[in-house]
Structure formats: structure tokens, C-alpha cells
Design a protein around this motif. Sequence first.
Motif, PDB file in Angstrom:
ATOM      1  N   VAL A  91      91.829  -3.128 -13.036  1.00 16.87           N
ATOM      2  CA  VAL A  91      91.066  -4.375 -13.209  1.00 16.87           C
ATOM      3  C   VAL A  91      91.941  -5.627 -13.195  1.00 16.87           C
ATOM      4  CG1 VAL A  91      89.171  -3.273 -14.424  1.00 16.87           C
ATOM      5  CG2 VAL A  91      91.102  -4.165 -15.736  1.00 16.87           C
ATOM      6  N   SER A  92      93.251  -5.450 -13.287  1.00 16.30           N
ATOM      7  CA  SER A  92      94.154  -6.608 -13.295  1.00 16.30           C
ATOM      8  C   SER A  92      94.539  -7.044 -11.890  1.00 16.30           C
ATOM      9  CB  SER A  92      95.431  -6.278 -14.075  1.00 16.30           C
ATOM     10  OG  SER A  92      95.149  -5.989 -15.427  1.00 16.30           O
ATOM     11  N   ASN A  93      94.096  -6.294 -10.884  1.00 15.88           N
ATOM     12  CA  ASN A  93      94.523  -6.545  -9.514  1.00 15.88           C
ATOM     13  C   ASN A  93      93.338  -6.493  -8.549  1.00 15.88           C
ATOM     14  OD1 ASN A  93      97.640  -6.499  -9.721  1.00 15.88           O
ATOM     15  ND2 ASN A  93      97.010  -4.673 -10.857  1.00 15.88           N
ATOM     16  N   GLY A  94      93.533  -7.138  -7.398  1.00 18.75           N
ATOM     17  CA  GLY A  94      92.533  -7.054  -6.346  1.00 18.75           C
ATOM     18  C   GLY A  94      91.200  -7.683  -6.705  1.00 18.75           C
ATOM     19  N   ALA A  95      90.168  -7.202  -6.033  1.00 20.14           N
ATOM     20  CA  ALA A  95      88.840  -7.790  -6.161  1.00 20.14           C
ATOM     21  C   ALA A  95      88.252  -7.644  -7.553  1.00 20.14           C
ATOM     22  CB  ALA A  95      87.903  -7.151  -5.133  1.00 20.14           C
ATOM     23  N   ALA A  96      88.657  -6.622  -8.299  1.00 19.89           N
ATOM     24  CA  ALA A  96      88.074  -6.382  -9.620  1.00 19.89           C
ATOM     25  C   ALA A  96      88.338  -7.525 -10.585  1.00 19.89           C
ATOM     26  CB  ALA A  96      88.608  -5.067 -10.195  1.00 19.89           C
ATOM     27  N   ASP A 105      88.049 -10.339 -24.265  1.00 19.62           N
ATOM     28  CA  ASP A 105      89.342  -9.770 -24.670  1.00 19.62           C
ATOM     29  C   ASP A 105      90.182  -9.415 -23.448  1.00 19.62           C
ATOM     30  OD1 ASP A 105      88.853  -9.924 -27.431  1.00 19.62           O
ATOM     31  OD2 ASP A 105      87.833  -7.980 -27.453  1.00 19.62           O
ATOM     32  N   LEU A 106      89.523  -8.895 -22.410  1.00 18.49           N
ATOM     33  CA  LEU A 106      90.244  -8.508 -21.201  1.00 18.49           C
ATOM     34  C   LEU A 106      90.811  -9.729 -20.485  1.00 18.49           C
ATOM     35  CD1 LEU A 106      91.093  -6.208 -19.355  1.00 18.49           C
ATOM     36  CD2 LEU A 106      88.848  -6.315 -18.253  1.00 18.49           C
ATOM     37  N   ALA A 107      90.027 -10.799 -20.415  1.00 21.13           N
ATOM     38  CA  ALA A 107      90.503 -12.035 -19.780  1.00 21.13           C
ATOM     39  C   ALA A 107      91.694 -12.605 -20.532  1.00 21.13           C
ATOM     40  CB  ALA A 107      89.367 -13.059 -19.719  1.00 21.13           C
ATOM     41  N   THR A 108      91.629 -12.587 -21.857  1.00 18.52           N
ATOM     42  CA  THR A 108      92.723 -13.096 -22.684  1.00 18.52           C
ATOM     43  C   THR A 108      93.974 -12.249 -22.518  1.00 18.52           C
ATOM     44  OG1 THR A 108      91.165 -13.975 -24.304  1.00 18.52           O
ATOM     45  CG2 THR A 108      93.431 -13.648 -25.044  1.00 18.52           C
ATOM     46  N   LEU A 109      93.780 -10.919 -22.510  1.00 18.61           N
ATOM     47  CA  LEU A 109      94.915 -10.007 -22.348  1.00 18.61           C
ATOM     48  C   LEU A 109      95.614 -10.244 -21.015  1.00 18.61           C
ATOM     49  CD1 LEU A 109      96.263  -7.487 -23.757  1.00 18.61           C
ATOM     50  CD2 LEU A 109      94.843  -6.106 -22.256  1.00 18.61           C
ATOM     51  N   LEU A 110      94.852 -10.352 -19.941  1.00 21.66           N
ATOM     52  CA  LEU A 110      95.432 -10.565 -18.621  1.00 21.66           C
ATOM     53  C   LEU A 110      96.119 -11.923 -18.541  1.00 21.66           C
ATOM     54  CD1 LEU A 110      95.900  -9.701 -15.711  1.00 21.66           C
ATOM     55  CD2 LEU A 110      93.604 -10.536 -15.151  1.00 21.66           C
ATOM     56  N   GLN A 111      95.477 -12.946 -19.085  1.00 22.87           N
ATOM     57  CA  GLN A 111      96.069 -14.282 -19.058  1.00 22.87           C
ATOM     58  C   GLN A 111      97.404 -14.299 -19.800  1.00 22.87           C
ATOM     59  OE1 GLN A 111      93.509 -17.293 -20.709  1.00 22.87           O
ATOM     60  NE2 GLN A 111      94.941 -18.956 -20.348  1.00 22.87           N
ATOM     61  N   ALA A 130      92.503  -5.511 -29.963  1.00 21.57           N
ATOM     62  CA  ALA A 130      91.295  -5.366 -29.149  1.00 21.57           C
ATOM     63  C   ALA A 130      91.408  -4.146 -28.236  1.00 21.57           C
ATOM     64  CB  ALA A 130      91.065  -6.627 -28.319  1.00 21.57           C
ATOM     65  N   LEU A 131      92.585  -3.963 -27.659  1.00 21.12           N
ATOM     66  CA  LEU A 131      92.811  -2.817 -26.772  1.00 21.12           C
ATOM     67  C   LEU A 131      92.777  -1.513 -27.550  1.00 21.12           C
ATOM     68  CD1 LEU A 131      93.386  -2.259 -23.789  1.00 21.12           C
ATOM     69  CD2 LEU A 131      95.826  -2.384 -24.310  1.00 21.12           C
ATOM     70  N   GLU A 132      93.394  -1.491 -28.711  1.00 18.69           N
ATOM     71  CA  GLU A 132      93.395  -0.279 -29.538  1.00 18.69           C
ATOM     72  C   GLU A 132      91.979   0.097 -29.962  1.00 18.69           C
ATOM     73  OE1 GLU A 132      95.348   1.498 -33.681  1.00 18.69           O
ATOM     74  OE2 GLU A 132      95.786  -0.553 -33.048  1.00 18.69           O
ATOM     75  N   SER A 133      91.195  -0.899 -30.360  1.00 16.65           N
ATOM     76  CA  SER A 133      89.826  -0.639 -30.800  1.00 16.65           C
ATOM     77  C   SER A 133      88.967  -0.091 -29.671  1.00 16.65           C
ATOM     78  CB  SER A 133      89.219  -1.936 -31.346  1.00 16.65           C
ATOM     79  OG  SER A 133      87.864  -1.759 -31.679  1.00 16.65           O
ATOM     80  N   ALA A 134      89.055  -0.715 -28.486  1.00 16.13           N
ATOM     81  CA  ALA A 134      88.257  -0.263 -27.346  1.00 16.13           C
ATOM     82  C   ALA A 134      88.700   1.127 -26.888  1.00 16.13           C
ATOM     83  CB  ALA A 134      88.366  -1.274 -26.206  1.00 16.13           C
ATOM     84  N   HIS A 135      90.002   1.361 -26.921  1.00 19.66           N
ATOM     85  CA  HIS A 135      90.542   2.653 -26.496  1.00 19.66           C
ATOM     86  C   HIS A 135      90.084   3.764 -27.424  1.00 19.66           C
ATOM     87  CE1 HIS A 135      94.139   5.460 -25.656  1.00 19.66           C
ATOM     88  NE2 HIS A 135      93.347   5.477 -24.605  1.00 19.66           N
TER      89      HIS A 135
END
Length: 227
Positions: A91-96, A105-111, A130-135
Motif C-alpha cells: 500500500v506504500s507504493n504504486g497505485a494503491a 493512521d496509515l496516511a500518517t505512518l507513510l508520511q 496504531a500498527l501494533e493494535s491493527a496487527h
Amino acid sequence: MSALLHKLGLSSQLAFHDVFSIDEPELLAFVPRPASALLLVFPISDTYESFRRSEDGDKAEYEGSGPNEEVVWYKQTIGNACGLIGVLHAVSNGAARDFITPDSDLATLLQDAINLKPAQRADLLYESQALESAHQAAATGGDTSAPAAEDNVDLHYVCFVKSANNHLWEMDGRRKGPLDRGLLTVDDDVLSDKALDMGVRSFLKREAEAGGGDLRFSLIALSQSLD
């Protein structure tokens, strides 16, 4: 894996799909196209380990970062988290990337990750609540118990993505950095014959040529949701 990414902030317009065959068109047709990423699960055999050591050889450790980086690569330092690293590569690369919900949380993590070197990115992932909780939520939601970080697991995930300049990249947090597998056409997605030859089929071919009998290969694709 879809649940993990949706919880973190990927739009429900995308989801992971099982790929039942890469050689039978009628089975491949079940996967919505274009596919933006592939996750290959494979056994860590002696053949693969020998190939990995040979290819990495004297390569320098990757130190890329910043907005001009062609692909965002995450070094794996968390035990038995190759699946997590794989979905983050997807999700960090390409069209996704266009389907990440702003301010999630994902947008913040990538940024936060983009401007960091790989070692600091690894720390960022390790420390992300956030990543630990979702995982944890995703790991306990399936039918099979997730392995502990210290368990010896002989299956591994790699991710294949297509960059903005139409190159196929193999993304594996155990390697020294991202691996450019070659140029695709504008119309090729990661499930095209050309991309499969550059990536997934090369894994299968190595094992077949070595006489390997371990067929624990499986493949999932990230593409448009069926819901």
C-alpha cells in the motif's frame, strides 16, 4: 490482511484476493484487474537462501529516503512480521497509495516514513501503537493462531509492486533493499504475463530446476474490492 489495512486507513475500494492459478486464464479471471500489488508466500529453502546470498553479495545496504524515492522500502526488524511488512509495501507504493484515506493512521505512518532512512523507518514501525493494535486485531481474527515473534517459521512473504515509472519491484524486508526486476509497459499490471515472468515465476523456476519438492507457494493480489 484486508481487515488489517482497512483498519489502518486503506479505502474499502481495495482488498486482497486469492490467486488460484497464474497459468489458467479462467481462474485468473476471478481476480479484479488491474492488480496493484502481489504478495507471494513461499518456503525458505536452501535453494532460495543460496540465491539470496549470491544476489545480495557485496551490495551496499539501501539508504534511500525522501519524496523522490522511487519506492518506499521497509527493513524488517520485527520477528515473524514479514506478512505485515509485505502489506505495508503493497500500500506504500504504486497505485494503491491513492486509496489511503487522508489523516488516517496509515496516511500518517507513510508520511512519517518517507523522509526517514531504512533503519529509522524500522524503528517507526516497531514503535507504532496504531500498527501494533491493527496487527493484533487482524492476527486474532483468523482461524489459525499467529506465530510468536521468536518462533522458527520457514515461510516468507515478498511483495511485488509497479512503480510510477513502470518498473516491477520486488520488496522484501530481509534483503539489503528493494530489487528492480525490470521495465513493464504502461498497460502491464503486476499480474500480467511479463510481470509474472520477472517475479513470481522466477521463484517457481528456481525451485523446479533445483529439484525442490516443496510446493507451499501461494499468491494474493491487491486490487478492486468485490463488495
